[in-house]
Enzyme design. Structure first.
Site, PDB file in Angstrom:
ATOM      1  N   ARG A  32       0.809  -1.274  -0.018  1.00  0.00           N
ATOM      2  CA  ARG A  32       0.074   0.061   0.094  1.00  0.00           C
ATOM      3  C   ARG A  32       0.806   1.191  -0.170  1.00  0.00           C
ATOM      4  O   ARG A  32       1.812   1.467   0.492  1.00  0.00           O
ATOM      5  CB  ARG A  32      -0.964  -0.131   1.250  1.00  0.00           C
ATOM      6  CG  ARG A  32      -2.000  -1.050   1.107  1.00  0.00           C
ATOM      7  CD  ARG A  32      -3.244  -0.449   0.224  1.00  0.00           C
ATOM      8  NE  ARG A  32      -4.332  -1.383   0.194  1.00  0.00           N
ATOM      9  CZ  ARG A  32      -4.556  -2.355  -0.406  1.00  0.00           C
ATOM     10  NH1 ARG A  32      -3.546  -2.993  -1.046  1.00  0.00           N
ATOM     11  NH2 ARG A  32      -5.753  -3.076  -0.249  1.00  0.00           N
ATOM     12  N   GLU A  81      -4.638   8.227  -4.043  1.00  0.00           N
ATOM     13  CA  GLU A  81      -4.804   7.703  -5.182  1.00  0.00           C
ATOM     14  C   GLU A  81      -6.321   8.127  -5.592  1.00  0.00           C
ATOM     15  O   GLU A  81      -7.096   8.296  -4.705  1.00  0.00           O
ATOM     16  CB  GLU A  81      -4.849   6.044  -4.995  1.00  0.00           C
ATOM     17  CG  GLU A  81      -3.535   5.300  -4.647  1.00  0.00           C
ATOM     18  CD  GLU A  81      -3.737   3.858  -4.785  1.00  0.00           C
ATOM     19  OE1 GLU A  81      -4.848   3.329  -4.934  1.00  0.00           O
ATOM     20  OE2 GLU A  81      -2.785   3.294  -4.337  1.00  0.00           O
ATOM     21  N   HIS A 119      -2.555   0.955  -9.423  1.00  0.00           N
ATOM     22  CA  HIS A 119      -3.255   0.217  -8.428  1.00  0.00           C
ATOM     23  C   HIS A 119      -4.138  -1.104  -9.141  1.00  0.00           C
ATOM     24  O   HIS A 119      -5.193  -1.257  -8.704  1.00  0.00           O
ATOM     25  CB  HIS A 119      -4.002   1.052  -7.362  1.00  0.00           C
ATOM     26  CG  HIS A 119      -4.029   0.187  -6.101  1.00  0.00           C
ATOM     27  ND1 HIS A 119      -4.115   0.577  -4.783  1.00  0.00           N
ATOM     28  CD2 HIS A 119      -3.923  -1.368  -5.616  1.00  0.00           C
ATOM     29  CE1 HIS A 119      -4.094  -0.377  -3.860  1.00  0.00           C
ATOM     30  NE2 HIS A 119      -4.027  -1.563  -4.531  1.00  0.00           N
TER      31      HIS A 119
END
Length: 342
Positions: free
Chosen positions: A241, A270, A289
């Site tokens: 992460r 993000e 991602h």
């Protein structure tokens, strides 16, 4: 009373189609469960959105805080994926709400993503692709790669994804070292992986792969001090992460040449701002991602999460319970339960 499942909006449309493809919601219908995609996309789920539902299938990054949990009926939160850092687990447990995830299903797809970034960084793949597209053929000698023969790969985090990544790296004949906060020496040594302290892993790694779980204890686990221990020729790959790596410190190290490159599928914020310095760096490979999103990823994760929802509706403890004590608390007053019990 029919067992009802809410599906978070954002990654799903009203008809059940999702950005992942078919995730098998029809199986819920066939099992006698009712599902509905929530009408509003929300970064944080609200309790009134979940009123009247027995379970919620969380797609994407929707956050579940204590304030998200309605009184009464809700008893199961199912995460589509492995990470659950956006869910207040303690609050769920206090309220007797089971949380499940899909750790087994994501191991190989994420590990494969790490290998993809490893090869791409070693061979400067992205910039070489750009040289051809932009007619810069004569610059190819400026971008010689850094061979993996004789290199050392360090892995931070030996959970399921970390161990699978280590297995794949070792299959390439590459020396692999690792750090884990708890003792995973036996599992690591079975793969031919040497377990060291974090500082030693950082100092010896030519490629550092981050696969540790994200939680309060791992926030900025790789900060400026840790990055300073890496060799200037090292490259960092983050599959965990964004919160695990201090992004500003990473940018500074990449900008001034104290780190050779990075492969990032995750970021502190993000989506990544297109004006981020990372976006302008030729020695950095970026992915939104989603590097592990493949057909096999969808099949594996869908199968796992749908199974957990059906099992919970029938009073069967799901395989991947994050807080099994919540399940035990549910069963005590309610009995075994069957589908249709709310």
């Amino acid at each position: 009373m029919t067992y009802r499942v809410a599906v978070t909006k954002g990654y799903a449309e009203e008809d059940g189609s999702t950005i992942f493809g078919d995730i098998g919601l029809s199986r819920l219908t066939e099992a006698g469960l009712e599902w509905k995609v929530l009408p509003q996309k929300a970064g944080h789920l609200a309790a009134d959105q979940l009123e009247g539902f027995d379970a919620v299938l969380v797609l994407g990054a929707a956050r579940v805080a204590e304030a998200s949990l309605p009184a009464g009926r809700l008893r199961h939160i199912a995460r589509f994926g492995a990470g659950f850092d956006a869910v207040d687990v303690a609050a769920c447990t206090r309220r007797g709400i089971l949380l499940t995830n899909c750790p087994d299903a994501v191991r190989r797809p994420v590990a494969d993503s790490g290998i993809a970034l490893l090869f791409a960084l070693a061979h400067n793949l992205v910039i070489k692709d750009r040289l051809v597209r932009e007619g810069r053929w004569d610059e190819r000698a400026d971008w010689r790669g850094s061979g993996l023969d004789g290199a050392t790969v360090g892995i931070v985090g030996l959970g399921g994804i970390g161990l699978e990544t280590a297995r794949l790296v070792r299959a390439l004949g590459i020396r692999t070292i690792a750090y884990n906060r708890s003792d995973r020496r036996r599992e690591a040594e079975a793969l031919g992986v040497e377990v060291l302290g974090l500082d030693a892993v950082l100092a010896q790694s030519d490629y550092l792969m981050i696969t540790v779980a994200a939680n309060a204890g791992t926030r900025h686990l790789i900060g400026d001090r840790e990055l300073s221990l890496l060799k200037p020729t090292s490259r960092l790959i983050n599959l965990a992460r964004g919160s695990v790596v201090d992004e500003e410190a990473l940018i500074r190290r990449l900008s001034d040449g104290r780190l050779a490159g990075a492969g990032l599928d995750v970021f502190e914020r993000e989506p990544l701002d297109v004006k981020s310095p990372l976006a302008a760096m030729d020695n950095v490979i970026l992915a939104p991602h989603s590097l592990c999103w493949t057909d096999s990823f969808t099949d594996a994760v869908s199968g796992s999460v749908i199974e957990s929802l059906i099992d919970a509706s029938r009073g069967i403890v799901p395989r991947n319970a994050v807080n099994p004590e919540a399940w035990a608390a549910q069963r005590e007053p309610q009995g075994a339960g069957t589908a249709g019990v709310g």
